[in-house]
Structures are given as structure tokens and as C-alpha cells.
Write a protein that holds these residues in place. Structure first.
Motif, PDB file in Angstrom:
ATOM      1  N   LEU A  55      -5.368   3.847  -9.788  1.00  0.00           N
ATOM      2  CA  LEU A  55      -4.329   3.401  -9.272  1.00  0.00           C
ATOM      3  C   LEU A  55      -4.649   3.976  -7.083  1.00  0.00           C
ATOM      4  CD1 LEU A  55      -1.031   5.418 -10.489  1.00  0.00           C
ATOM      5  CD2 LEU A  55      -1.536   2.008  -9.601  1.00  0.00           C
ATOM      6  N   ALA A  56      -5.484   4.637  -8.026  1.00  0.00           N
ATOM      7  CA  ALA A  56      -6.634   4.679  -6.786  1.00  0.00           C
ATOM      8  C   ALA A  56      -7.585   4.037  -6.314  1.00  0.00           C
ATOM      9  CB  ALA A  56      -6.978   6.594  -6.623  1.00  0.00           C
ATOM     10  N   LEU A  57      -8.022   3.383  -6.884  1.00  0.00           N
ATOM     11  CA  LEU A  57      -9.499   2.811  -6.870  1.00  0.00           C
ATOM     12  C   LEU A  57      -8.907   1.239  -5.962  1.00  0.00           C
ATOM     13  CD1 LEU A  57     -12.502   2.045  -7.019  1.00  0.00           C
ATOM     14  CD2 LEU A  57     -11.854   1.275  -9.771  1.00  0.00           C
ATOM     15  N   MET A  58      -7.446   1.119  -6.775  1.00  0.00           N
ATOM     16  CA  MET A  58      -6.573  -0.243  -6.479  1.00  0.00           C
ATOM     17  C   MET A  58      -6.787   0.221  -4.979  1.00  0.00           C
ATOM     18  SD  MET A  58      -3.460  -1.956  -7.386  1.00  0.00           S
ATOM     19  CE  MET A  58      -2.147  -0.651  -7.299  1.00  0.00           C
ATOM     20  N   ARG A 108       1.058  -1.114  -0.171  1.00  0.00           N
ATOM     21  CA  ARG A 108      -0.030   0.082  -0.123  1.00  0.00           C
ATOM     22  C   ARG A 108       0.958   1.131   0.016  1.00  0.00           C
ATOM     23  NH1 ARG A 108      -4.149   1.692   5.001  1.00  0.00           N
ATOM     24  NH2 ARG A 108      -1.862   1.855   5.945  1.00  0.00           N
ATOM     25  N   SER A 109       2.179   1.539   1.148  1.00  0.00           N
ATOM     26  CA  SER A 109       2.679   2.309   1.017  1.00  0.00           C
ATOM     27  C   SER A 109       3.038   2.428  -1.095  1.00  0.00           C
ATOM     28  CB  SER A 109       3.742   2.449   1.916  1.00  0.00           C
ATOM     29  OG  SER A 109       4.573   3.680   1.953  1.00  0.00           O
ATOM     30  N   LEU A 137       3.658   5.853  -5.783  1.00  0.00           N
ATOM     31  CA  LEU A 137       3.485   5.408  -7.280  1.00  0.00           C
ATOM     32  C   LEU A 137       2.370   6.336  -7.307  1.00  0.00           C
ATOM     33  CD1 LEU A 137       4.389   4.917  -9.255  1.00  0.00           C
ATOM     34  CD2 LEU A 137       2.401   2.406  -9.504  1.00  0.00           C
ATOM     35  N   GLY A 138       0.522   6.574  -7.124  1.00  0.00           N
ATOM     36  CA  GLY A 138      -0.643   7.262  -6.984  1.00  0.00           C
ATOM     37  C   GLY A 138       0.056   8.932  -7.262  1.00  0.00           C
ATOM     38  N   TYR A 139       0.619   9.020  -6.514  1.00  0.00           N
ATOM     39  CA  TYR A 139       0.879  10.608  -6.338  1.00  0.00           C
ATOM     40  C   TYR A 139       1.925  10.822  -7.088  1.00  0.00           C
ATOM     41  CZ  TYR A 139      -1.310  10.583  -1.546  1.00  0.00           C
ATOM     42  OH  TYR A 139      -2.648  10.476  -0.162  1.00  0.00           O
ATOM     43  N   GLN A 140       2.737  10.552  -7.598  1.00  0.00           N
ATOM     44  CA  GLN A 140       3.252  10.579  -8.662  1.00  0.00           C
ATOM     45  C   GLN A 140       2.684  10.694 -10.242  1.00  0.00           C
ATOM     46  OE1 GLN A 140       7.121   7.358  -7.248  1.00  0.00           O
ATOM     47  NE2 GLN A 140       8.009   8.651  -7.821  1.00  0.00           N
ATOM     48  N   VAL A 141       2.385   9.637 -10.134  1.00  0.00           N
ATOM     49  CA  VAL A 141       1.151   9.387 -11.510  1.00  0.00           C
ATOM     50  C   VAL A 141       0.034  10.955 -11.329  1.00  0.00           C
ATOM     51  CG1 VAL A 141      -0.510   8.332 -12.880  1.00  0.00           C
ATOM     52  CG2 VAL A 141       1.340   6.806 -11.806  1.00  0.00           C
ATOM     53  N   GLU A 142      -0.265  10.854 -10.703  1.00  0.00           N
ATOM     54  CA  GLU A 142      -1.712  12.071 -10.281  1.00  0.00           C
ATOM     55  C   GLU A 142      -0.781  13.375 -10.471  1.00  0.00           C
ATOM     56  OE1 GLU A 142      -4.695  14.127 -10.016  1.00  0.00           O
ATOM     57  OE2 GLU A 142      -4.281  12.311 -10.768  1.00  0.00           O
ATOM     58  N   GLU A 143       0.790  13.489  -9.705  1.00  0.00           N
ATOM     59  CA  GLU A 143       1.310  14.733 -10.241  1.00  0.00           C
ATOM     60  C   GLU A 143       1.582  15.168 -11.596  1.00  0.00           C
ATOM     61  OE1 GLU A 143       5.054  17.232  -8.927  1.00  0.00           O
ATOM     62  OE2 GLU A 143       4.466  15.573  -7.594  1.00  0.00           O
ATOM     63  N   LEU A 203       7.400   9.598 -16.726  1.00  0.00           N
ATOM     64  CA  LEU A 203       6.074   8.375 -15.966  1.00  0.00           C
ATOM     65  C   LEU A 203       6.843   7.328 -16.145  1.00  0.00           C
ATOM     66  CD1 LEU A 203       2.300   9.499 -17.257  1.00  0.00           C
ATOM     67  CD2 LEU A 203       2.779   8.985 -15.218  1.00  0.00           C
ATOM     68  N   GLU A 204       7.023   6.634 -17.388  1.00  0.00           N
ATOM     69  CA  GLU A 204       7.140   5.588 -18.060  1.00  0.00           C
ATOM     70  C   GLU A 204       9.401   5.590 -16.506  1.00  0.00           C
ATOM     71  OE1 GLU A 204       8.421   4.582 -21.475  1.00  0.00           O
ATOM     72  OE2 GLU A 204       9.008   6.405 -21.906  1.00  0.00           O
ATOM     73  N   GLU A 205       9.782   6.360 -15.975  1.00  0.00           N
ATOM     74  CA  GLU A 205      10.669   5.702 -15.259  1.00  0.00           C
ATOM     75  C   GLU A 205      10.451   6.126 -13.498  1.00  0.00           C
ATOM     76  OE1 GLU A 205      14.295   8.954 -12.930  1.00  0.00           O
ATOM     77  OE2 GLU A 205      13.423   9.428 -14.140  1.00  0.00           O
ATOM     78  N   ALA A 206       8.909   6.914 -13.409  1.00  0.00           N
ATOM     79  CA  ALA A 206       8.144   6.485 -12.131  1.00  0.00           C
ATOM     80  C   ALA A 206       7.810   4.523 -11.628  1.00  0.00           C
ATOM     81  CB  ALA A 206       6.930   7.430 -11.527  1.00  0.00           C
TER      82      ALA A 206
END
Length: 401
Positions: free
Chosen positions: A318-321, A231-232, A237-243, A263-266
């Protein structure tokens, strides 16, 4: 294969070599070495090149490439199980005089044996399997060190069941002929076999120490620990992707390659983390599909709006997951850590004392996450806002706590 001390770590290796009975010590060393060898073979199979291969690649070629490696793993795991049973045959009770509760091991096997055939969904069946594994390990360290032989044989039964089930699936043309189905089944099999062998190691060590196994054995983590770590990592990752999603929503077309590369790097960094293997196949597939999309987006010649739509959709996934996978599973765990954090915050003790508890619930509350991010960026968190966020998170837990 790494040496046993490298595999176990110095602390666990010291416990093993301190077993006073020479014959028993030799059998323990042989058993743990067999587990280490089995895990080494499992770890050697890297599915990622096939996960990220060209979508136009013929599906059958994936099975043709993987078949020899899968056969080697099946032979290795089966052989490891047979060796373990031979080392700890029925009737052995080397570690203690007390009888382990047979009902506990029967309950554990029932959880694991019937998880595969459950109609409650993949997530529920895997959760039951995790509970079964944990119950075997806990039983070994109960009742004055317990009886590890029964626990080991229970876990070997589960290993053999996994082998039989995979063999049945690999005889199904729909699975072998579909790359996604095949990789999903192999991913789950490898992960479950590794977990089972790790649990066997933990079962032996649990009979030798009263310490927390996470502190003694570097590789072992129980079901709750795996869920917290995953989860952590997924939340971050979710915060990175949303940004990046927000940035792409504002960016002109010429800036798109730089943002897509970020995005690919993250995602590449996330996939290299040890926690990535804890993902269910159901969740792993959208992540892999999106990575494939990012690597081929320029060939698709999509409009800026179409690319934005894809990125936004993945961010929502990612948020839903996070909401579906860990909100209920970690409710009791989070309630305990939130209560400890609240005690620190309300008593006006040093804020630093609350941070270990708050980091354990990372992903539970966006408001708490924001304050933790502020600390990471060396900004002073708002104690009042943090206390309020803890109260709100506890209220949302409701009766699950």
C-alpha cells in the motif's frame, strides 16, 4: 432505472429543462436518459463475488457466469452510442456560433485511441486516456459554450473502440480461461465505459453552464479529482493497515483472530467506497488476493510469523502503491495547494483556513497527515510543525511544481 432528475441532481436537471429550444431540449433529455440507462446497466454488474470466490473454483466457471451479463452490457453500450450519434449527427452546432477547435478534439481522440496500444505501461496509458476525456469535456465548455456534437461523437468513437478491443480479448483463451486476467479486463472495460458515458453527460452540461461540473453533476469527477480521492482513501487504508500490522507484530496467537477481523473490516469498507472503482486492475489484484487470504488464513494453518509476514508485505504494498501512482501525477496539483496552505500558515491567519488545502494533499506528506489526524481526534495541531512539514513537502516536489 432512476429518473433523470435523480441521475443528474436538481441543479443539472434545472439546466437541462431550461434549454429554450423545445426540439433541442428534447434531444438533450433523450441523450442524457440514454447515458443514464447505459450507466445503470454497467453499474448492475458486480464483479466482487467472483473476485472473492474460492481460489479452487474452476476459472472457466467465472466466464460462464459472467458471459450473459457482459453480452447485455456490450449491446447496451453499443446501442447507447448509436443513439447519441443519431441525436447529434455530424454538422450539428446547436449550442453556439463559435467553432470548436477541431485540433483539440483530434488531440483528445489521439490520446485515447492510442492509449491501449502504448508501450509506456498500463499506468501511463490510462493517464493519457484520462487526459483525453478531460480535454473533450473542457473543449465543450470553451469558446462561448462550444459545439457538443463533435465532442459527443469523439467519445462515442472511443466507446466503440473499447467494445471492439474487449471483443478481441474475449476471443483469447488465455484471458477467458484465467479468472484474474478476465476480471481485470472486465473491470477496466466497465470503468472506462462508465467514465466515457459520464464524460458525455459532462460535455452536454459543460455547454450549459460556467459552473464547475463537479458542483453541478454529482457523479462526474475529472482525472485529477479521481486521483485525489483515490489517494486519500488509499492513504487512510494504508495507515489503518500499518497500525494493525504493528499490533499483529506484538500480539500473541490468541489475539490474532480479532486483529485479522479488523483488517477484513477495513478492507471491506474500502472496497465499498465509490473510489474503489478508480483503482487500476494492476493494483486491485493484490488487494483482492489479500482479502481472499484473510478469509482463508485459518484454514492454511500458518504460523504466527507467517501471518505477520503476509500482513507486513501488504502494508508495504500500500505504501509503494501511493508512491508510484500519485506522486508524479498530482505534483502540480499538490504544489498549488501546499503554496496556498503555506500562505495561510505564515501570515498567521486562522489555522482553519489552511485545512481545506491540506486535506487536498492528504497522502503527500506523512508529517502533514499526522497533523490532520490530530485534528480529526480533536487534538490541537502544532502550527510550527505543520508549517515546517509544508516547507519540506514543497522542497521534495522540486521541479515538478
Amino acid at each position: 432505472m432512476p429518473s433523470l432528475i435523480t441521475f443528474l441532481g436538481p441543479k443539472a436537471y434545472g439546466l437541462v429543462t431550461a434549454v429554450p429550444d423545445a426540439d433541442l431540449r428534447e434531444r438533450v433529455v433523450t441523450a442524457l436518459s440514454a447515458c443514464a440507462e447505459g450507466l445503470g446497466v454497467i453499474d448492475s454488474l458486480d464483479l466482487s463475488p467472483h473476485e472473492l470466490s474460492d481460489p479452487e473454483t474452476a476459472n472457466v466457471s467465472t466466464w460462464e457466469a459472467l458471459a450473459p451479463h457482459v453480452a447485455k452490457i456490450l449491446v447496451q453500450v453499443r446501442g447507447t452510442g448509436d443513439r447519441l450519434v443519431a441525436l447529434f449527427p455530424e454538422g450539428t452546432n446547436d449550442f453556439a456560433d463559435d467553432e470548436v477547435s477541431a485540433s483539440d478534439l483530434e488531440a483528445a481522440f489521439d490520446l485515447m485511441a492510442h492509449a491501449e496500444g502504448s508501450d509506456d505501461g498500463v499506468g501511463s496509458s490510462l493517464t493519457r486516456r484520462d487526459r483525453g476525456l478531460d480535454l473533450v469535456v473542457q473543449t465543450a465548455s470553451a469558446s462561448n459554450l462550444g459545439q457538443v456534437g463533435d465532442g459527443i461523437r469523439t467519445l462515442v468513437q472511443v466507446l466503440h473502440q473499447d467494445i471492439v478491443l474487449l471483443g478481441q480479448k474475449l476471443r483469447t483463451p488465455q484471458i477467458v480461461g484465467d479468472r484474474w486476467f478476465l476480471l481485470g479486463e472486465l473491470h477496466q472495460f466497465l470503468h472506462q465505459c462508465a467514465q466515457c458515458l459520464e464524460a458525455i453527460v459532462a460535455t452536454v452540461l459543460g455547454a450549459l453552464t460556467d459552473e464547475q461540473l463537479d458542483d453541478v453533476l454529482p457523479r462526474y469527477t475529472n482525472a485529477t479529482g479521481r486521483a485525489v480521492k483515490l489517494r486519500s482513501a488509499s492513504t487512510r487504508l494504508g495507515y489503518q493497515v500499518e497500525e494493525l500490522n504493528q499490533a499483529i507484530g506484538r500480539a500473541p496467537l490468541e489475539d490474532l483472530p480479532i486483529l485479522i477481523a479488523a483488517l477484513e473490516e477495513a478492507l471491506n469498507a474500502f472496497s465499498l467506497q465509490p473510489t474503489y472503482k478508480y483503482l487500476r486492475p494492476l493494483d486491485k489484484r493484490p488487494i483482492i488476493s489479500f482479502r481472499v487470504y484473510l478469509s482463508t488464513w485459518q484454514k492454511r494453518r500458518q504460523s504466527l510469523d507467517e501471518v505477520r509476514h503476509q500482513v507486513e508485505g501488504f502494508s508495504k504494498f500500500l505504501a509503494l502503491m501511493g508512491d508510484l501512482n500519485w506522486r508524479e501525477q498530482l505534483a502540480h496539483h499538490d504544489a498549488q495547494h501546499l503554496a496556498n496552505a503555506r500562505t495561510v500558515l505564515e501570515s498567521e491567519m486562522d489555522l482553519e483556513l489552511a485545512l481545506p488545502y491540506l486535506r487536498k494533499v492528504y497522502g503527500r506528506s506523512p508529517a502533514i497527515d499526522r497533523e490532520l489526524h490530530a485534528i480529526e481526534h480533536q487534538r490541537q495541531p502544532d502550527r510550527r510543525a505543520l508549517t515546517q512539514a509544508v516547507h519540506e513537502a514543497e522542497a521534495r516536489l522540486g521541479p515538478h511544481s
